[in-house]
Design an enzyme around this catalytic site. Structure first.
Site, PDB file in Angstrom:
ATOM      1  N   SER A  80       1.015  -1.193   0.086  1.00  5.63           N
ATOM      2  CA  SER A  80       0.015   0.035   0.020  1.00  5.63           C
ATOM      3  C   SER A  80       0.834   1.065  -0.011  1.00  5.63           C
ATOM      4  CB  SER A  80      -0.917  -0.048   1.287  1.00  5.63           C
ATOM      5  OG  SER A  80      -1.661   1.227   1.286  1.00  5.63           O
ATOM      6  N   TYR A 110      -3.149  -0.610  10.210  1.00  5.04           N
ATOM      7  CA  TYR A 110      -3.184  -0.906   8.828  1.00  5.04           C
ATOM      8  C   TYR A 110      -1.728  -0.325   8.488  1.00  5.04           C
ATOM      9  CZ  TYR A 110      -4.022  -0.778   3.996  1.00  5.04           C
ATOM     10  OH  TYR A 110      -4.132  -1.064   2.472  1.00  5.04           O
TER      11      TYR A 110
END
Length: 244
Positions: free
Chosen positions: A136, A149
């Site tokens: 990501s 996350y």
């Protein structure tokens, strides 16, 4: 035909990527917890193998790779994609249970799938393969309120680098695709409005998930001896490069 295992194939990036590889003539093992979407994606395609699999379950992961090899004979590529997101919060509002659930899927699940793929790739003939981890842009810069996350995605970068190094003697390449603002069910809120580093809430530009699938295909079809260790793909005008 080459063989790819796609985790998280029931929706979003995984579904789009699995469909692209099927259209390109690959054998595709479709892994996800929900079987019905996998059966729908596989309908009429002899080259698709839907497998119900929870990536946090060691036994299910190993069984899924065994089933893939039993059907197709080998594993050439793993797209290690399955993951989850949580609603944004400060660290002192995050429960241990939510933290652990995030780590279980985004880190331990990727470890288990990478381990199963690596094990198969270094023992098959001809030896070798490619592991592509879904990172990501949060592996580079966090969003506000994303401690769990972001921590897992930084950890995936370490996993990718180690796999790339340890895989060299066995012709196993490892790379990571860092994605910013692909339009999926999980990321839909980003297009509606999310907190920014300056405290404001703004909608962000999004890109088609099909562009991510095309990028994964490019990474997967590189010739032996060539690797993209890290590839970032993002909606052009998203604020990542100016975060903070």
């Amino acid at each position: 035909m080459p063989v790819i295992v796609v985790t998280g194939a029931s929706a979003g990036i995984g579904k789009a990527t699995a469909r692209r590889f099927l259209d390109e003539g690959w054998h595709v093992a479709l892994l996800a917890r929900r079987m019905d979407p996998l059966l729908e994606l596989a309908q009429g395609r002899a080259s698709a193998l839907p497998i119900a699999c929870d990536v946090t379950d060691e036994g299910q992961v190993d069984a899924a790779f065994a089933a893939t090899v039993a059907r197709f004979g080998r594993v050439d590529v793993l797209f290690n994609n399955a993951g989850k997101m949580l609603k944004g919060s400060l660290i002192d509002d995050l429960s241990l249970a939510d933290w652990q659930a995030m780590v279980d899927v985004n880190l331990t699940g990727m470890f288990l799938c990478a381990r199963a793929a690596f094990r198969q790739m270094r023992r098959q003939a001809p030896m070798g393969g490619r592991i592509i981890n879904n990172g990501s842009v949060s592996a580079h810069a966090p969003r506000p309120g994303s401690v769990a996350y972001t921590s897992t995605k930084h950890a995936i970068t370490g996993l990718t680098k180690t796999l790339a190094l340890d895989g060299r003697p066995f012709d196993i390449a490892a790379g990571q695709i860092d994605i910013g603002n692909a339009m999926t069910e999980l990321a839909a809120q980003i297009g509606a409005g999310v907190p920014q580093a300056d405290g404001s809430i703004r909608a962000e530009p999004m890109m088609s998930v099909d562009e991510v699938a095309a990028a994964v295909l490019h990474m997967a079809t590189l010739p032996t001896g060539t690797n993209i260790p890290f590839l970032s793909i993002m909606a052009t005008a998203m604020p990542w490069l100016g975060r903070g």
